[in-house]
Design an enzyme around this catalytic site. Structure first.
Site, PDB file in Angstrom:
ATOM      1  CD  GLU A 175      -2.757  -1.446   2.413  1.00 16.18           C
ATOM      2  OE1 GLU A 175      -2.765  -0.587   3.056  1.00 16.18           O
ATOM      3  OE2 GLU A 175      -3.465  -2.294   2.322  1.00 16.18           O
ATOM      4  CD  GLU A 288      -4.238  -8.056   1.635  1.00 17.78           C
ATOM      5  OE1 GLU A 288      -5.284  -7.251   1.943  1.00 17.78           O
ATOM      6  OE2 GLU A 288      -3.359  -7.713   1.832  1.00 17.78           O
TER       7      GLU A 288
HETATM    8  O1  9MR Z   1      -7.190  -8.802   8.298  1.00 11.78           O
HETATM    9  C1  9MR Z   1      -6.208  -7.958   8.925  1.00 11.78           C
HETATM   10  C2  9MR Z   1      -6.741  -7.566  10.231  1.00 11.78           C
HETATM   11  O2  9MR Z   1      -6.967  -8.749  11.165  1.00 11.78           O
HETATM   12  C3  9MR Z   1      -5.805  -6.475  10.900  1.00 11.78           C
HETATM   13  O3  9MR Z   1      -6.543  -6.355  12.112  1.00 11.78           O
HETATM   14  C4  9MR Z   1      -5.705  -5.220   9.915  1.00 11.78           C
HETATM   15  C5  9MR Z   1      -4.637  -4.389  10.522  1.00 11.78           C
HETATM   16  O4  9MR Z   1      -4.672  -3.086   9.680  1.00 11.78           O
HETATM   17  O5  9MR Z   1      -4.953  -5.790   8.998  1.00 11.78           O
HETATM   18  C6  9MR Z   1      -5.874  -6.743   7.980  1.00 11.78           C
HETATM   19  O6  9MR Z   1      -5.310  -7.162   7.008  1.00 11.78           O
HETATM   20  C7  9MR Z   1      -5.217  -6.037   5.792  1.00 11.78           C
HETATM   21  C8  9MR Z   1      -3.524  -6.532   5.088  1.00 11.78           C
HETATM   22  O7  9MR Z   1      -2.665  -6.784   6.072  1.00 11.78           O
HETATM   23  C9  9MR Z   1      -3.315  -5.614   4.164  1.00 11.78           C
HETATM   24  N1  9MR Z   1      -4.506  -5.099   3.137  1.00 11.78           N
HETATM   25  C10 9MR Z   1      -5.962  -4.751   3.967  1.00 11.78           C
HETATM   26  C11 9MR Z   1      -6.020  -6.071   4.805  1.00 11.78           C
HETATM   27  C12 9MR Z   1      -7.459  -5.630   5.568  1.00 11.78           C
HETATM   28  O8  9MR Z   1      -7.376  -4.400   6.462  1.00 11.78           O
END
Ligand code: 9MR
Length: 389
Positions: A175, A288
């Site tokens: 990102e 994802e």
């Molecule tokens: O799914 C993840 C969630 O459990 C965490 O709390 C969160 C923290 O920001 O991150 C989520 O995963 C993210 C991923 O690492 C990067 N792309 C977006 C995903 C959803 O937020």
């Protein structure tokens, strides 16, 4: 399939079901009771072993993002992973916050447990993520740009070396592209990383170079969301082009593809086509994937306003069908594109999805398995192309 065709199949299935039941029970079941006979036999509660990963074996790995609980205490989940998935991503436990909560301190135990489970079961591991502006301890951002560079490169060297030969691909940077084309830093995100590097994009180079030096064989990815929208995609392609033009080692683009029912499948596939057209030799991963059952407007994501009303526990059947069709269209499109080498769902079962809390608290149903670990129509739609949705 149009409504008439679907109805015809249902009626045919219903007739066959009725005939079978009628034969078995003789006079007990009068013909006039057709109205109370279900038109379709119930969906199978489980899927044939390997139905999902097997369907795409010659195209790409099929993955899911998980946590430790799923392999340590939730045995049904572990069983599903082993039978249906060929790739695993750590949803959280390979992020900097988990691996190195303090400078020079490493906590590999949880991630190693995931890797050991995967290796023992012949499942590949996708690494997520070496650099992000979230879930990263403050110490990473402190000091001069040179200090930030040295620290980042040491961290990446240590982590990639630790998992060398075990992780087939890393999201090296996550990102880093801005959502707002009019940002002064565009196409780059004005993040803590950008600022810590002395208001520069240099940290992206530092990350890729350290990762390549530590493991020449793992595939290196730039991962981002909204590549299915043209503005974000254009900015992302500019960032990738700049890396390639300057010889920075990058192997592929990760398309997160957090979609919702109103998302455009053609645009989601165009994201892959655009990478293919511009950069021959780069590979694409869908990293994802999930499909929210809600169609929220932009302001729901930016301010939590005007979000779609919760379905509670009762998602309309039509929504589940539309979701299944969308999953099928996506997987079919991915399979038709040879540069797609890995497709991962962001979670295994609906109850464990991050979308139950984002953009607002609301039950969501974005994945292939329901909370009872039963396959959904979406699973059947992608694992059996003859399945009638
Ligand atoms: O799914 C993840 C969630 O459990 C965490 O709390 C969160 C923290 O920001 O991150 C989520 O995963 C993210 C991923 O690492 C990067 N792309 C977006 C995903 C959803 O937020």
């Amino acid at each position: 399939m149009n409504i008439n065709a679907r109805l015809r199949l249902k009626l045919l299935a219903g007739a066959a079901f009725f005939a079978l039941v009628g034969c078995g029970r003789g006079k007990e079941l009068p013909l006039s009771s057709a109205a109370v006979v279900p038109l379709l036999p119930p969906s199978p509660p489980t899927a044939a072993d390997g139905a999902l990963k097997g369907q795409y074996e010659s195209n790409f790995l099929v993955g899911a993002a998980i946590g430790l609980a799923q392999i340590q205490s939730e045995t049904e989940d572990a069983d599903i992973l082993v039978k249906q998935f060929s790739s695993i991503t750590a949803e959280n436990i390979m992020k900097p916050q988990s691996l190195s909560p303090a400078e020079g301190v490493y906590n590999f135990a949880d991630a190693d447990a995931l890797v050991n489970f995967s290796e023992a079961n012949g499942i590949a591991i996708r690494g997520h993520t070496l650099l992000w502006h979230r879930q990263t301890p403050d110490y990473f951002f402190q000091g001069t740009p040179i200090e930030v560079k040295d620290r980042l490169q040491k961290y990446i060297t240590d982590v990639v070396t630790h998992f060398k030969g075990k992780v087939y691909a890393w999201d090296v940077v996550n990102e880093v592209v801005t959502d707002n084309g009019s940002d002064i830093t565009a196409p780059y995100r004005n993040s803590r990383w950008y600022q810590a590097a002395g208001n520069s994009k240099d940290y992206i180079d530092w990350a890729f170079e350290a990762a390549r030096a530590a493991d020449p064989d793992t595939k290196l990815f730039l991962n981002d969301y909204n590549t299915e929208t043209s503005g974000k995609r254009t900015r992302l392609l500019a960032v990738v082009k700049d890396l390639i033009d300057r010889g920075i080692p990058i192997d592929g683009v990760g398309h997160q593809h957090h979609l919702q029912l109103s998302s455009n499948v053609d645009q989601a596939l165009k994201a892959i086509d655009d990478v293919d057209a511009l950069f021959s030799g780069l590979i694409n991963h869908i990293t994802e994937l999930d499909i929210s059952v809600y169609s929220d407007p932009g302001e729901c994501f930016s301010s939590g306003e005007n979000c779609a009303t919760s379905y509670g526990d009762n998602v309309p059947e039509s929504v589940i069908n539309d979701q299944a069709q969308m999953y099928r269209d996506l997987f079919t499109g991915f399979a038709a594109r040879p540069s797609v080498k890995s497709v991962s769902l962001w979670g295994l079962t609906d109850d464990a999805s991050w979308l139950n809390g984002f953009p607002v608290e609301r039950p969501n149903y974005p994945l292939l398995y329901d909370k009872d670990r039963k396959v959904k129509k979406a699973f059947q739609a992608v694992s059996d192309l003859n399945f009638v949705i």
